[in-house]
Design a protein around this motif. Structure first.
Motif, PDB file in Angstrom:
ATOM      1  N   THR A 197      47.341  47.788  31.756  1.00 11.97           N
ATOM      2  CA  THR A 197      47.359  47.348  33.149  1.00 11.97           C
ATOM      3  C   THR A 197      47.687  48.544  34.023  1.00 11.97           C
ATOM      4  O   THR A 197      48.611  49.299  33.726  1.00 11.97           O
ATOM      5  CB  THR A 197      48.401  46.238  33.360  1.00 11.97           C
ATOM      6  OG1 THR A 197      48.023  45.091  32.583  1.00 11.97           O
ATOM      7  CG2 THR A 197      48.503  45.831  34.825  1.00 11.97           C
TER       8      THR A 197
ATOM      9  N   VAL B  83      39.643  42.740  33.181  1.00 16.03           N
ATOM     10  CA  VAL B  83      38.803  42.122  34.220  1.00 16.03           C
ATOM     11  C   VAL B  83      37.455  42.822  34.336  1.00 16.03           C
ATOM     12  O   VAL B  83      36.491  42.220  34.822  1.00 16.03           O
ATOM     13  CB  VAL B  83      39.502  42.109  35.601  1.00 16.03           C
ATOM     14  CG1 VAL B  83      40.809  41.355  35.548  1.00 16.03           C
ATOM     15  CG2 VAL B  83      39.713  43.501  36.140  1.00 16.03           C
TER      16      VAL B  83
ATOM     17  N   HIS C  39      35.035  42.221  44.761  1.00 12.33           N
ATOM     18  CA  HIS C  39      36.209  41.642  44.114  1.00 12.33           C
ATOM     19  C   HIS C  39      36.042  40.151  43.816  1.00 12.33           C
ATOM     20  O   HIS C  39      36.653  39.629  42.880  1.00 12.33           O
ATOM     21  CB  HIS C  39      37.446  41.839  44.994  1.00 12.33           C
ATOM     22  CG  HIS C  39      37.305  41.284  46.370  1.00 12.33           C
ATOM     23  ND1 HIS C  39      36.619  41.961  47.368  1.00 12.33           N
ATOM     24  CD2 HIS C  39      37.724  40.123  46.923  1.00 12.33           C
ATOM     25  CE1 HIS C  39      36.641  41.235  48.478  1.00 12.33           C
ATOM     26  NE2 HIS C  39      37.304  40.118  48.233  1.00 12.33           N
TER      27      HIS C  39
ATOM     28  N   TYR D 271      42.506  37.813  39.961  1.00 13.14           N
ATOM     29  CA  TYR D 271      42.234  39.191  40.392  1.00 13.14           C
ATOM     30  C   TYR D 271      41.026  39.288  41.319  1.00 13.14           C
ATOM     31  O   TYR D 271      40.592  40.385  41.655  1.00 13.14           O
ATOM     32  CB  TYR D 271      42.050  40.087  39.164  1.00 13.14           C
ATOM     33  CG  TYR D 271      43.240  39.997  38.241  1.00 13.14           C
ATOM     34  CD1 TYR D 271      44.455  40.580  38.586  1.00 13.14           C
ATOM     35  CD2 TYR D 271      43.166  39.278  37.046  1.00 13.14           C
ATOM     36  CE1 TYR D 271      45.565  40.464  37.761  1.00 13.14           C
ATOM     37  CE2 TYR D 271      44.266  39.158  36.219  1.00 13.14           C
ATOM     38  CZ  TYR D 271      45.464  39.746  36.585  1.00 13.14           C
ATOM     39  OH  TYR D 271      46.574  39.620  35.772  1.00 13.14           O
ATOM     40  N   ASN D 272      40.496  38.153  41.742  1.00 12.16           N
ATOM     41  CA  ASN D 272      39.355  38.129  42.664  1.00 12.16           C
ATOM     42  C   ASN D 272      39.856  38.141  44.115  1.00 12.16           C
ATOM     43  O   ASN D 272      39.546  37.265  44.913  1.00 12.16           O
ATOM     44  CB  ASN D 272      38.476  36.907  42.403  1.00 12.16           C
ATOM     45  CG  ASN D 272      39.252  35.598  42.428  1.00 12.16           C
ATOM     46  OD1 ASN D 272      40.482  35.593  42.310  1.00 12.16           O
ATOM     47  ND2 ASN D 272      38.548  34.489  42.565  1.00 12.16           N
TER      48      ASN D 272
ATOM     49  N   ASP E 136      35.335  38.833  40.251  1.00 15.72           N
ATOM     50  CA  ASP E 136      36.313  39.000  39.173  1.00 15.72           C
ATOM     51  C   ASP E 136      36.935  37.667  38.781  1.00 15.72           C
ATOM     52  O   ASP E 136      37.019  36.740  39.594  1.00 15.72           O
ATOM     53  CB  ASP E 136      37.415  39.973  39.609  1.00 15.72           C
ATOM     54  CG  ASP E 136      36.891  41.371  39.835  1.00 15.72           C
ATOM     55  OD1 ASP E 136      35.978  41.779  39.086  1.00 15.72           O
ATOM     56  OD2 ASP E 136      37.372  42.057  40.745  1.00 15.72           O
TER      57      ASP E 136
ATOM     58  N   ILE F  70      46.699  45.502  37.731  1.00 15.03           N
ATOM     59  CA  ILE F  70      45.462  44.831  37.342  1.00 15.03           C
ATOM     60  C   ILE F  70      45.128  45.205  35.904  1.00 15.03           C
ATOM     61  O   ILE F  70      45.052  46.387  35.571  1.00 15.03           O
ATOM     62  CB  ILE F  70      44.295  45.238  38.278  1.00 15.03           C
ATOM     63  CG1 ILE F  70      44.669  44.967  39.740  1.00 15.03           C
ATOM     64  CG2 ILE F  70      43.021  44.491  37.903  1.00 15.03           C
ATOM     65  CD1 ILE F  70      43.678  45.540  40.737  1.00 15.03           C
TER      66      ILE F  70
ATOM     67  N   TYR G  13      43.738  43.997  47.187  1.00 16.00           N
ATOM     68  CA  TYR G  13      45.107  44.498  47.100  1.00 16.00           C
ATOM     69  C   TYR G  13      45.372  45.617  48.104  1.00 16.00           C
ATOM     70  O   TYR G  13      46.517  45.976  48.355  1.00 16.00           O
ATOM     71  CB  TYR G  13      45.395  45.017  45.689  1.00 16.00           C
ATOM     72  CG  TYR G  13      45.473  43.936  44.644  1.00 16.00           C
ATOM     73  CD1 TYR G  13      46.671  43.287  44.359  1.00 16.00           C
ATOM     74  CD2 TYR G  13      44.334  43.552  43.929  1.00 16.00           C
ATOM     75  CE1 TYR G  13      46.742  42.294  43.396  1.00 16.00           C
ATOM     76  CE2 TYR G  13      44.394  42.561  42.968  1.00 16.00           C
ATOM     77  CZ  TYR G  13      45.603  41.934  42.700  1.00 16.00           C
ATOM     78  OH  TYR G  13      45.657  40.947  41.742  1.00 16.00           O
TER      79      TYR G  13
ATOM     80  N   VAL H 135      39.514  49.694  36.549  1.00 17.00           N
ATOM     81  CA  VAL H 135      40.943  49.826  36.228  1.00 17.00           C
ATOM     82  C   VAL H 135      41.180  51.104  35.427  1.00 17.00           C
ATOM     83  O   VAL H 135      42.159  51.820  35.643  1.00 17.00           O
ATOM     84  CB  VAL H 135      41.453  48.590  35.458  1.00 17.00           C
ATOM     85  CG1 VAL H 135      42.949  48.737  35.154  1.00 17.00           C
ATOM     86  CG2 VAL H 135      41.222  47.321  36.272  1.00 17.00           C
TER      87      VAL H 135
ATOM     88  N   TRP I 233      39.058  46.616  44.809  1.00 18.01           N
ATOM     89  CA  TRP I 233      40.112  45.709  45.269  1.00 18.01           C
ATOM     90  C   TRP I 233      40.715  46.180  46.587  1.00 18.01           C
ATOM     91  O   TRP I 233      41.883  45.961  46.865  1.00 18.01           O
ATOM     92  CB  TRP I 233      41.184  45.572  44.188  1.00 18.01           C
ATOM     93  CG  TRP I 233      40.662  44.902  42.955  1.00 18.01           C
ATOM     94  CD1 TRP I 233      40.458  43.568  42.760  1.00 18.01           C
ATOM     95  CD2 TRP I 233      40.267  45.521  41.725  1.00 18.01           C
ATOM     96  NE1 TRP I 233      39.960  43.320  41.508  1.00 18.01           N
ATOM     97  CE2 TRP I 233      39.828  44.509  40.844  1.00 18.01           C
ATOM     98  CE3 TRP I 233      40.238  46.844  41.285  1.00 18.01           C
ATOM     99  CZ2 TRP I 233      39.377  44.776  39.558  1.00 18.01           C
ATOM    100  CZ3 TRP I 233      39.771  47.112  40.000  1.00 18.01           C
ATOM    101  CH2 TRP I 233      39.350  46.085  39.145  1.00 18.01           C
TER     102      TRP I 233
ATOM    103  N   TYR J  89      46.800  50.590  46.966  1.00 17.63           N
ATOM    104  CA  TYR J  89      47.125  49.172  46.979  1.00 17.63           C
ATOM    105  C   TYR J  89      48.585  48.968  47.385  1.00 17.63           C
ATOM    106  O   TYR J  89      49.397  49.897  47.322  1.00 17.63           O
ATOM    107  CB  TYR J  89      46.937  48.553  45.588  1.00 17.63           C
ATOM    108  CG  TYR J  89      45.590  48.737  44.953  1.00 17.63           C
ATOM    109  CD1 TYR J  89      44.441  48.892  45.727  1.00 17.63           C
ATOM    110  CD2 TYR J  89      45.455  48.735  43.572  1.00 17.63           C
ATOM    111  CE1 TYR J  89      43.195  49.039  45.134  1.00 17.63           C
ATOM    112  CE2 TYR J  89      44.219  48.884  42.965  1.00 17.63           C
ATOM    113  CZ  TYR J  89      43.094  49.038  43.740  1.00 17.63           C
ATOM    114  OH  TYR J  89      41.872  49.192  43.145  1.00 17.63           O
TER     115      TYR J  89
END
Length: 351
Positions: A133, A141, A30, A37-38, A33, A137, A41, A176, A237, A216
């Motif tokens: 999304t 990304v 992660h 978003y790095n 990213d 997320i 979650y 994603v 993530w 998440y």
């Protein structure tokens, strides 16, 4: 265990990943990213040692490390989503993989002129070019993401706003979009996917070690008026699948047997054949598995071998012709082919 096999296991154990055992850096993917978003979650946990299991001709030849420890398996969870899609296919929930997902799962992000043309086939081959999304997320990304298992090279910077094409025109390893597939399967089954996986795969395969597939913090969604967790197809993530090497081997034996395990057909042979068909624009990839038909993936593995691969790294190696299932956990990704070569040499000597 033969001396040759014992030395092979010793070699594999010497190829430990540089990832920490307690999730302190370096650990995970992660951090590569673009912000914000790095981050993680979902929950994660420390890993075990280099572990694995080797079956050949239905015989357990070797096990090493902690084969019964439930460890995070990262993108091997993608392959488990492919198994769930196969179950949906076998049960008639997906009558045709070329059906647009929007027709069966309305209102979850497949609306619009271009997105409405995305099919299950596109999602399973990672060629959907889905835009949006999922679980908080944006798929951007993972645009321009490039893995060492691919041929060619990246033509842009990861996370940049690459123009998107028609579904089926570009292969892109995008976590994603995988999570969007998982969301679609949740709406298709109308049951939490970990429950479905437990009932139709783990239970009939006799998997008995600890297992979890978690999501998440923002993964809760409404399905037919019920609150359900949409789980990710990996641990990019956080969250994802924690499973033991031994239970992964049982799944691998079912895959090696073209869907059959100890006389029971868990998945149809038709689906297993579909999984192994090369993607037209990425012939090293099938339905969420990596193929080795031209030897480009791992030069010392047979061309009949195929793989589920997760970061860290976690390898499920299946070869129906060789009647081989090999699980290798927490090995250095750069040394995967070396480990494969040693396994092949030991089998040749013992044979």
């Amino acid at each position: 265990m033969t001396p040759s096999l014992a030395s092979t296991v010793e070699f594999i154990q010497s190829c430990e990943t540089p990832w920490s055992r307690d999730t302190s850096p370096p650990w995970g993917i992660h951090e590569a990213d673009p912000p914000p978003y790095n981050r993680l979650y979902g929950p994660v946990h420390g890993r075990g040692p280099v572990s694995g299991v080797l079956y050949h001709q239905h015989q357990l030849l070797a096990q090493w490390g902690e084969p019964h420890k439930a460890d995070l398996t990262f993108s091997v969870a993608k392959t488990y989503l492919a198994l769930l899609a196969g179950l949906a296919f076998d049960q008639g929930l997906i009558p045709n993989v070329h059906t647009p997902v929007a027709e069966q799962c309305p209102g979850i992000g497949f609306e619009g002129e271009r997105l409405s043309r995305i099919t299950w086939h596109h999602l399973l081959q990672q060629t959907s070019e889905w835009e949006g999304t999922c679980l908080g997320i944006p798929e951007q990304v993972d645009r321009y993401r490039w893995l060492p298992y691919q041929t060619g090279q990246a033509d842009g910077q990861k996370g940049d706003a690459r123009p998107l094409g028609e579904p089926g025109t570009r292969f892109e390893y995008n976590d994603v979009r995988i999570n969007q597939l998982s969301l679609a399967l949740l709406h298709l089954f109308k049951r939490p996917l970990p429950e479905v996986f437990e009932e139709f795969f783990r239970k009939p395969l006799g998997c008995s070690d600890a297992f979890q597939w978690v999501g998440y913090e923002q993964g809760w969604t409404d399905v037919n008026g019920q609150r359900m967790m949409s789980v990710p197809g990996g641990s990019h993530w956080g969250g994802g699948v924690s499973i033991s090497a031994m239970d992964q081997a049982r799944i691998g034996l079912m895959l090696m047997g073209q869907g059959q395990y100890q006389g029971q057909q868990i998945l149809s042979k038709q689906w297993l054949e579909m999984m192994q068909q090369p993607c037209d624009i990425a012939p090293y990839y099938g339905y969420l598995i990596w193929l080795n038909k031209d030897g480009a993936l791992f030069k010392d593995a047979p061309r009949s071998s195929w793989f589920a691969i997760g970061a860290g790294s976690s390898i499920t190696w299946v070869d129906p012709e060789l009647e081989l299932v090999c699980i290798m956990r927490w090995i250095d990704a750069d040394k995967t082919n070396d480990c494969i070569a040693r396994v092949m040499q030991s089998l040749t000597r013992s044979g």
